[in-house]
Design an enzyme around this catalytic site. Structure first.
Site, PDB file in Angstrom:
ATOM      1  N   GLY A   1      -2.676  -2.692  15.027  1.00 16.43           N
ATOM      2  CA  GLY A   1      -1.397  -2.545  14.322  1.00 16.43           C
ATOM      3  C   GLY A   1      -1.457  -1.734  13.037  1.00 16.43           C
TER       4      GLY A   1
ATOM      5  NE  ARG B   1      -3.708  -0.556  -0.016  1.00 18.14           N
ATOM      6  CZ  ARG B   1      -4.957  -0.543   0.463  1.00 18.14           C
ATOM      7  NH1 ARG B   1      -5.338  -1.474   1.293  1.00 18.14           N
ATOM      8  NH2 ARG B   1      -5.825   0.382   0.084  1.00 18.14           N
TER       9      ARG B   1
ATOM     10  CB  ALA C   1      13.218 -12.847  19.223  1.00 16.32           C
ATOM     11  N   GLY C   2      11.792 -11.549  16.113  1.00 17.68           N
ATOM     12  CA  GLY C   2      12.117 -11.343  14.699  1.00 17.68           C
ATOM     13  C   GLY C   2      12.394  -9.871  14.421  1.00 17.68           C
TER      14      GLY C   2
ATOM     15  CE  LYS D   1      10.774  -4.217   6.594  1.00 15.27           C
ATOM     16  NZ  LYS D   1       9.887  -3.864   7.702  1.00 15.27           N
TER      17      LYS D   1
ATOM     18  CG  ASP E   1       9.986  -0.940   9.984  1.00 17.27           C
ATOM     19  OD1 ASP E   1       9.078  -0.375   9.349  1.00 17.27           O
ATOM     20  OD2 ASP E   1      10.687  -1.849   9.507  1.00 17.27           O
TER      21      ASP E   1
ATOM     22  CB  THR F   1      13.701 -19.860  18.303  1.00 11.41           C
ATOM     23  OG1 THR F   1      12.723 -20.504  17.484  1.00 11.41           O
ATOM     24  CG2 THR F   1      15.056 -20.468  18.042  1.00 11.41           C
TER      25      THR F   1
ATOM     26  CB  THR G   1       8.885  -4.343   2.307  1.00 16.82           C
ATOM     27  OG1 THR G   1       8.072  -5.029   3.258  1.00 16.82           O
ATOM     28  CG2 THR G   1       8.545  -4.806   0.911  1.00 16.82           C
TER      29      THR G   1
END
Ligand code: ATR
Length: 287
Positions: free
Chosen positions: A255, A26, A141-142, A76, A112, A166, A72
């Site tokens: 979000g 978008r 944790a990404g 990134k 971000d 993880t 994106t």
């Protein structure tokens, strides 16, 4: 959207977003809305780019005089290997979502973290946001978690407890982002519910609860009633997590604004104008 933009000529500034997939982005719509609103002669396009072509993209953008690019998924992190300079926010997060070109150099930054925090501020108000930064619990944790942790720390979070399926990935995040006062603690994924007892803000940065993804299974029964629950998943807008939090009386933050506010900050980098996220723009993105 209606096309009132001028034809591309030698004076039209060019911008874009690179990713794979990127067709449904978008971002072109958001930036064109602001080009029109602020009378800027520019175009913003979505470019599908495979990972092996990132170096060529940077060189090509320089040769073509492209002024800025958003980056994106899934590029990134990888893009950092191909730029000439990495600005502090991108260094801290270990990923970039915005590039600008200055005197032939490609500079990577990250908006971000701003997007995560500004969306929170806009939905809660500045005062309530500060209150909920006392005891933050982060799920995941990404890349999104890294942006959230960086943003929340910068906004003044006093204590952040992070949990991830993880554990190793959580440890890596903590090693990269820990502050000297040790404000970031880790707990096991299986112990996440106990961590909610003291939480003032719970933020989900995992993909759990997103359309076509598994559900986020977490009991909210230990969560204090005055805690805020923030889900970065916005498809659907009202995730199961937010529905349950709302039903038991917790304030919630959706979000959807994150995309708008990361774009706002990127636009500011490129045009030195902080564009307004107005009701008309929000309404267009609901469709
Ligand atoms: P992004 O950049 O959007 O954050 P990512 O880096 O792939 O995407 O991170 C996805 C996050 O969702 C991770 O924290 C991931 O946990 P792992 O590190 O254990 O993979 C989390 N996640 C995805 N699927 C999950 C699942 N089924 N259960 C628990 N966590 C999950």
């Amino acid at each position: 959207m209606k096309n009132k933009l001028p034809d591309i000529d030698g004076k039209t500034a060019c911008f874009g977003v690179i990713g794979a997939p990127v067709a449904h982005s978008r971002s072109p719509e958001i930036h064109h809305y602001w080009f029109e609103k602020y009378g800027i002669n520019a175009r913003y396009l979505a470019f599908h780019v495979e990972e092996g072509n990132l170096a060529a993209v940077i060189n090509g953008a320089k040769a073509l005089g492209i002024r800025g690019l958003n980056v994106t998924v899934p590029h990134k992190e990888a893009i950092l290997h191909f730029v000439d300079e990495i600005a502090l926010p991108a260094q801290k997060i270990g990923a970039a979502n915005t590039l600008f070109f200055k005197e032939g150099r490609a500079i990577a930054t990250n908006t971000d973290a701003y997007g995560v925090v500004e969306n929170l501020r806009q939905q809660l108000g500045a005062e309530k946001m500060q209150d909920c930064l006392q005891q933050v619990v982060v799920l995941g944790a990404g890349g999104a978690a890294r942006a959230a942790v960086a943003g929340l720390m910068e906004a003044g979070a006093t204590s952040i407890t992070l949990t991830n399926r993880t554990r190793k990935k959580a440890e890596k995040l903590a090693a990269d982002m820990q502050t000297q006062d040790g404000a970031l603690q880790l707990v096991d994924w299986d112990a996440k519910e106990a961590a909610l007892k003291a939480a003032s803000l719970l933020i989900n940065t995992t993909s759990l609860g997103m359309q076509h993804q598994p559900a986020l299974e977490i009991s909210l029964k230990h969560l204090p009633k005055n805690a805020v629950v923030y889900d970065i998943v916005y498809t659907p807008l009202m995730t199961d997590l937010l529905t349950r939090a709302k039903a038991q009386g917790n304030a919630i933050v959706t979000g959807d604004g994150m995309l708008l506010y990361q774009a706002q900050k990127a636009f500011h980098h490129w045009h030195a104008i902080l564009p307004e996220v107005d009701a008309d723009l929000r309404a267009r993105l609901q469709t």
